[in-house]
Scaffold this active site. Structure first.
Site, mmCIF file in Angstrom:
data_model
loop_
_atom_site.group_PDB
_atom_site.id
_atom_site.type_symbol
_atom_site.label_atom_id
_atom_site.label_comp_id
_atom_site.label_asym_id
_atom_site.label_seq_id
_atom_site.Cartn_x
_atom_site.Cartn_y
_atom_site.Cartn_z
ATOM 1 N N GLU A 113 0.829 -1.205 0.000
ATOM 2 C CA GLU A 113 0.000 0.000 0.000
ATOM 3 C C GLU A 113 0.866 1.258 0.000
ATOM 4 O OE1 GLU A 113 -3.810 -1.773 2.491
ATOM 5 O OE2 GLU A 113 -1.918 -1.412 3.517
ATOM 6 N N GLU A 133 -3.056 -10.185 4.653
ATOM 7 C CA GLU A 133 -3.761 -9.867 5.896
ATOM 8 C C GLU A 133 -4.704 -10.965 6.365
ATOM 9 O OE1 GLU A 133 -2.572 -5.849 4.205
ATOM 10 O OE2 GLU A 133 -3.268 -7.774 3.419
#
Length: 255
Positions: A113, A133
């Site tokens: 990100e 994640e």
């Protein structure tokens, strides 16, 4: 001691992640330091371009240090950890100066990100990207399901987020996520930076704002910033300010 350094050399500002013992994973303090550095860069007219690097060659950044958020309650995760990360990464994405990320190693989760918030990315052939994640029971929280969807095919984002797959450098290049794959990604990034510094800084800034607005990246602020810049150069703006200071009625010319 800070784990993110701002190193200025000529007109280039280098943001260097320096937490190799934890694969450059983000801590709360690193987020705060990054925000402070971005504020300094934005206000420093001598900095014409930014390069984002990381210490070591195994990992660019593997996201957020689980020890930094693992004990936070649901409200604190939503209110602070996720919102702070979003705000700071958005600040990087919306810098007025062109940015380049050198993905020298694996970029996972928040590291991916972070790289996505830069304008251009260069990747080492041994590096990979991933959104792991779900493997620890969470979801991407710093734009992995939002900004990445504007930069990568939906199927590839799902492959990473829903199936835990890693995407290698050659596929990231084919998808257009990185500008180049090279055994010396820093050298390639430096050449891109050198070229950017020969261009008009103001033209680059405005072009970046226009491109971001077209993508929906902070569109409202971009439109108002461009409009405000245009009106600030007008005779009417100068007359309006002068009239206010002289406590008289303004006489606008429309110029």
């Amino acid at each position: 001691m800070s784990k993110i350094h701002l190193i200025k050399s000529g007109r280039v500002g280098e943001l260097r992640l320096d937490n190799p013992d934890k694969m450059n994973a983000f801590t709360v303090q690193m987020l705060a330091d990054l925000e402070a550095h971005l504020t300094e860069i934005e206000r420093d007219s001598d900095v014409g371009a930014v390069i984002l690097t990381a210490v070591g060659d195994k990992a660019f950044c593997t996201g957020a240090d689980i020890n930094a958020w693992g004990d936070l309650g649901p409200a604190d995760v939503a209110r602070f950890w996720v919102k702070d990360g979003h705000r700071i990464f958005d600040r990087l994405a919306n810098l007025s100066k062109p940015t380049r990320a050198v993905i020298n190693g694996h970029a996972f989760g928040g590291g991916l990100e972070l790289a996505a918030a830069c304008d251009v990315r260069v990747m080492a052939p041994t590096a990979s990207i991933a959104l792991p994640e779900a493997g620890v029971g969470i979801v991407p929280g710093w734009s992995g399901t939002q900004r990445l969807m504007r930069l990568l095919p939906e199927a590839m984002v799902k492959e990473m987020a829903l199936f835990g797959h890693r995407v290698k450098a050659d596929r990231a290049l084919s998808a257009g996520f990185v500008a180049a794959v090279d055994s010396d990604p820093r050298a390639v990034a430096d050449k891109l930076i050198e070229r950017a510094l020969t261009l008009s800084p103001r033209a680059v800034e405005i072009a970046k704002s226009m491109i971001h607005a077209a993508q929906g990246e902070n569109r409202g602020a971009m439109i108002e910033a461009l409009g405000s810049a245009a009106i600030a150069a007008s005779d009417d703006r100068q007359e309006g300010v002068k009239a206010f200071q002289e406590k008289r009625k303004a006489s606008f010319s429309g110029k």
